[in-house]
Write a protein that holds these residues in place. Sequence first.
Motif, PDB file in Angstrom:
ATOM      1  N   LEU A 193       0.824  -1.209   0.000  1.00 51.48           N
ATOM      2  CA  LEU A 193       0.000   0.000   0.000  1.00 51.48           C
ATOM      3  C   LEU A 193       0.856   1.255   0.000  1.00 51.48           C
ATOM      4  O   LEU A 193       0.628   2.183  -0.783  1.00 51.48           O
ATOM      5  CB  LEU A 193      -0.927   0.004   1.215  1.00 51.48           C
ATOM      6  N   LEU A 194       1.877   1.290   0.874  1.00 51.34           N
ATOM      7  CA  LEU A 194       2.759   2.448   0.903  1.00 51.34           C
ATOM      8  C   LEU A 194       3.509   2.604  -0.415  1.00 51.34           C
ATOM      9  O   LEU A 194       3.723   3.726  -0.891  1.00 51.34           O
ATOM     10  CB  LEU A 194       3.751   2.320   2.063  1.00 51.34           C
ATOM     11  N   ALA A 195       3.913   1.478  -1.004  1.00 49.12           N
ATOM     12  CA  ALA A 195       4.616   1.527  -2.284  1.00 49.12           C
ATOM     13  C   ALA A 195       3.725   2.117  -3.370  1.00 49.12           C
ATOM     14  O   ALA A 195       4.168   2.950  -4.169  1.00 49.12           O
ATOM     15  CB  ALA A 195       5.081   0.128  -2.677  1.00 49.12           C
ATOM     16  N   ILE A 196       2.483   1.704  -3.395  1.00 47.18           N
ATOM     17  CA  ILE A 196       1.536   2.229  -4.387  1.00 47.18           C
ATOM     18  C   ILE A 196       1.348   3.727  -4.206  1.00 47.18           C
ATOM     19  O   ILE A 196       1.369   4.498  -5.168  1.00 47.18           O
ATOM     20  CB  ILE A 196       0.191   1.489  -4.282  1.00 47.18           C
ATOM     21  N   MET A 197       1.160   4.172  -2.952  1.00 48.64           N
ATOM     22  CA  MET A 197       0.946   5.588  -2.682  1.00 48.64           C
ATOM     23  C   MET A 197       2.185   6.409  -3.047  1.00 48.64           C
ATOM     24  O   MET A 197       2.076   7.487  -3.649  1.00 48.64           O
ATOM     25  CB  MET A 197       0.592   5.794  -1.211  1.00 48.64           C
ATOM     26  N   ALA A 198       3.368   5.893  -2.688  1.00 45.97           N
ATOM     27  CA  ALA A 198       4.601   6.617  -2.979  1.00 45.97           C
ATOM     28  C   ALA A 198       4.820   6.757  -4.480  1.00 45.97           C
ATOM     29  O   ALA A 198       5.132   7.843  -4.987  1.00 45.97           O
ATOM     30  CB  ALA A 198       5.787   5.906  -2.327  1.00 45.97           C
ATOM     31  N   VAL A 199       4.645   5.656  -5.206  1.00 49.82           N
ATOM     32  CA  VAL A 199       4.846   5.692  -6.654  1.00 49.82           C
ATOM     33  C   VAL A 199       3.789   6.570  -7.320  1.00 49.82           C
ATOM     34  O   VAL A 199       4.094   7.346  -8.242  1.00 49.82           O
ATOM     35  CB  VAL A 199       4.825   4.270  -7.240  1.00 49.82           C
ATOM     36  N   ALA A 200       2.554   6.471  -6.862  1.00 54.76           N
ATOM     37  CA  ALA A 200       1.469   7.263  -7.465  1.00 54.76           C
ATOM     38  C   ALA A 200       1.727   8.761  -7.319  1.00 54.76           C
ATOM     39  O   ALA A 200       1.539   9.539  -8.274  1.00 54.76           O
ATOM     40  CB  ALA A 200       0.134   6.887  -6.829  1.00 54.76           C
ATOM     41  N   THR A 201       2.156   9.183  -6.125  1.00 57.35           N
ATOM     42  CA  THR A 201       2.409  10.610  -5.930  1.00 57.35           C
ATOM     43  C   THR A 201       3.608  11.076  -6.757  1.00 57.35           C
ATOM     44  O   THR A 201       3.594  12.179  -7.322  1.00 57.35           O
ATOM     45  CB  THR A 201       2.662  10.913  -4.440  1.00 57.35           C
ATOM     46  N   SER A 202       4.633  10.238  -6.846  1.00 61.99           N
ATOM     47  CA  SER A 202       5.802  10.615  -7.644  1.00 61.99           C
ATOM     48  C   SER A 202       5.477  10.662  -9.129  1.00 61.99           C
ATOM     49  O   SER A 202       5.925  11.569  -9.839  1.00 61.99           O
ATOM     50  CB  SER A 202       6.950   9.639  -7.393  1.00 61.99           C
ATOM     51  N   VAL A 203       4.724   9.705  -9.612  1.00 63.23           N
ATOM     52  CA  VAL A 203       4.344   9.711 -11.034  1.00 63.23           C
ATOM     53  C   VAL A 203       3.499  10.943 -11.351  1.00 63.23           C
ATOM     54  O   VAL A 203       3.690  11.587 -12.391  1.00 63.23           O
ATOM     55  CB  VAL A 203       3.580   8.418 -11.397  1.00 63.23           C
ATOM     56  N   SER A 204       2.587  11.285 -10.449  1.00 67.18           N
ATOM     57  CA  SER A 204       1.771  12.482 -10.654  1.00 67.18           C
ATOM     58  C   SER A 204       2.648  13.725 -10.743  1.00 67.18           C
ATOM     59  O   SER A 204       2.442  14.590 -11.592  1.00 67.18           O
ATOM     60  CB  SER A 204       0.760  12.636  -9.519  1.00 67.18           C
ATOM     61  N   ARG A 205       3.655  13.792  -9.854  1.00 67.59           N
ATOM     62  CA  ARG A 205       4.529  14.967  -9.884  1.00 67.59           C
ATOM     63  C   ARG A 205       5.408  14.970 -11.128  1.00 67.59           C
ATOM     64  O   ARG A 205       5.718  16.036 -11.666  1.00 67.59           O
ATOM     65  CB  ARG A 205       5.390  15.023  -8.619  1.00 67.59           C
ATOM     66  N   ILE A 206       5.820  13.804 -11.598  1.00 66.62           N
ATOM     67  CA  ILE A 206       6.612  13.741 -12.828  1.00 66.62           C
ATOM     68  C   ILE A 206       5.812  14.289 -14.002  1.00 66.62           C
ATOM     69  O   ILE A 206       6.323  15.050 -14.828  1.00 66.62           O
ATOM     70  CB  ILE A 206       7.073  12.298 -13.101  1.00 66.62           C
ATOM     71  N   VAL A 207       4.556  13.890 -14.083  1.00 67.72           N
ATOM     72  CA  VAL A 207       3.692  14.377 -15.173  1.00 67.72           C
ATOM     73  C   VAL A 207       3.556  15.892 -15.094  1.00 67.72           C
ATOM     74  O   VAL A 207       3.706  16.602 -16.104  1.00 67.72           O
ATOM     75  CB  VAL A 207       2.311  13.699 -15.103  1.00 67.72           C
ATOM     76  N   CYS A 208       3.269  16.401 -13.897  1.00 68.86           N
ATOM     77  CA  CYS A 208       3.113  17.851 -13.725  1.00 68.86           C
ATOM     78  C   CYS A 208       4.429  18.576 -14.001  1.00 68.86           C
ATOM     79  O   CYS A 208       4.440  19.644 -14.636  1.00 68.86           O
ATOM     80  CB  CYS A 208       2.638  18.162 -12.313  1.00 68.86           C
ATOM     81  N   SER A 209       5.531  17.994 -13.547  1.00 66.91           N
ATOM     82  CA  SER A 209       6.837  18.626 -13.752  1.00 66.91           C
ATOM     83  C   SER A 209       7.214  18.665 -15.225  1.00 66.91           C
ATOM     84  O   SER A 209       7.840  19.629 -15.690  1.00 66.91           O
ATOM     85  CB  SER A 209       7.918  17.874 -12.961  1.00 66.91           C
ATOM     86  N   THR A 210       6.836  17.638 -15.966  1.00 64.47           N
ATOM     87  CA  THR A 210       7.102  17.630 -17.411  1.00 64.47           C
ATOM     88  C   THR A 210       6.372  18.775 -18.099  1.00 64.47           C
ATOM     89  O   THR A 210       6.928  19.463 -18.965  1.00 64.47           O
ATOM     90  CB  THR A 210       6.687  16.289 -18.026  1.00 64.47           C
ATOM     91  N   ALA A 211       5.108  19.000 -17.690  1.00 68.20           N
ATOM     92  CA  ALA A 211       4.343  20.115 -18.245  1.00 68.20           C
ATOM     93  C   ALA A 211       4.977  21.445 -17.865  1.00 68.20           C
ATOM     94  O   ALA A 211       5.044  22.383 -18.681  1.00 68.20           O
ATOM     95  CB  ALA A 211       2.896  20.053 -17.752  1.00 68.20           C
ATOM     96  N   VAL A 212       5.448  21.551 -16.628  1.00 70.66           N
ATOM     97  CA  VAL A 212       6.115  22.777 -16.171  1.00 70.66           C
ATOM     98  C   VAL A 212       7.388  23.020 -16.975  1.00 70.66           C
ATOM     99  O   VAL A 212       7.669  24.153 -17.400  1.00 70.66           O
ATOM    100  CB  VAL A 212       6.440  22.685 -14.668  1.00 70.66           C
ATOM    101  N   LEU A 213       8.176  21.974 -17.187  1.00 69.68           N
ATOM    102  CA  LEU A 213       9.404  22.116 -17.967  1.00 69.68           C
ATOM    103  C   LEU A 213       9.108  22.623 -19.367  1.00 69.68           C
ATOM    104  O   LEU A 213       9.821  23.501 -19.887  1.00 69.68           O
ATOM    105  CB  LEU A 213      10.133  20.771 -18.030  1.00 69.68           C
ATOM    106  N   TYR A 214       8.066  22.087 -19.978  1.00 68.83           N
ATOM    107  CA  TYR A 214       7.714  22.502 -21.341  1.00 68.83           C
ATOM    108  C   TYR A 214       7.311  23.974 -21.371  1.00 68.83           C
ATOM    109  O   TYR A 214       7.825  24.761 -22.175  1.00 68.83           O
ATOM    110  CB  TYR A 214       6.571  21.625 -21.859  1.00 68.83           C
ATOM    111  N   ARG A 215       6.431  24.361 -20.445  1.00 66.14           N
ATOM    112  CA  ARG A 215       5.930  25.741 -20.450  1.00 66.14           C
ATOM    113  C   ARG A 215       7.017  26.733 -20.061  1.00 66.14           C
ATOM    114  O   ARG A 215       7.184  27.776 -20.705  1.00 66.14           O
ATOM    115  CB  ARG A 215       4.736  25.881 -19.510  1.00 66.14           C
TER     116      ARG A 215
END
Length: 226
Positions: A193-215
Amino acid sequence: MAGHGLNPTTGSRTLVAAYLDDLGTKLPGPRRHRSQILIELRDGLDVATEVHLAAGMTAERAQAAAVAQFGSPQEVADAFAGELTTTYARRVVATYIATGPLVGIWWLLLLRPDPWQTGPIAMIAAIPALPLIAIAIAVAGGALATTGRLMRWLPETSPQGAAAATIAVAGVSVAADLTMIGLLAASATASALLAIMAVATSVSRIVCSTAVLYRATRMSRRRSAA
C-alpha cells in the motif's frame, strides 16, 4: 460600449475582439492572470474607441484607431511577458514547496519508517534523493524570496532568472522522483500500500513537472528572443 464582441450590423467579430483574441494566444503565463490583463486592455480599448467615436469617426475606424494606439498584439504581449513569467514562476515554485512534503512523506514512511532512530548518513543511504530535494528547496526558496516582498532587501531576480529557477526545480523534482521509483524497483518492500501511494504521488509529480518544464522552457525562449 463599442469595443468587443460581435458587430451588431454584420454579425462578424469586431476589430477589438479580433485584436484581443490574437493577443490572448501570444500572452504567456497563468490563465487567470492572462484573463485579467485582457479584461483591463479591453476596457482601455473600449474607452479609446468611444473617444474616437465622439470625434466623429465611424465605428470601424474608431476601433482601428484604438487598436493602433495600443500597438501590435506581439508588442503588447512582449511588454507583459516579464510580469507573467515571474508570476508563473512564483506560483509553480510555491506549489512545489507546499506539495513536496506530501510526496516525500510516503517515501519516508516506506523506506525509513523510523527516521528518528538513524543518523543523516543512514537517512541519505535509504533515501538517496534527499540531496536533490534539498537543492530544489534552496532554489525554490531563493526564487520566491527574490521575486516577492523580500526584493526590498535582496537583489531582484529577472523574469529570465525566474524561468530558469522554475526549470531547475522541475528538473530536480523529476530526477528525485525517478531516483526513488528506481530504488523501489530494485528492492523488495514490505508494504504494498505504501509503495503504491509513494509511486502514485511521484508519477503524478513527474507528469506535472514535465508540463512545467515545457511551459517554462517556452517562456524562457520567448524572453531570450524578445
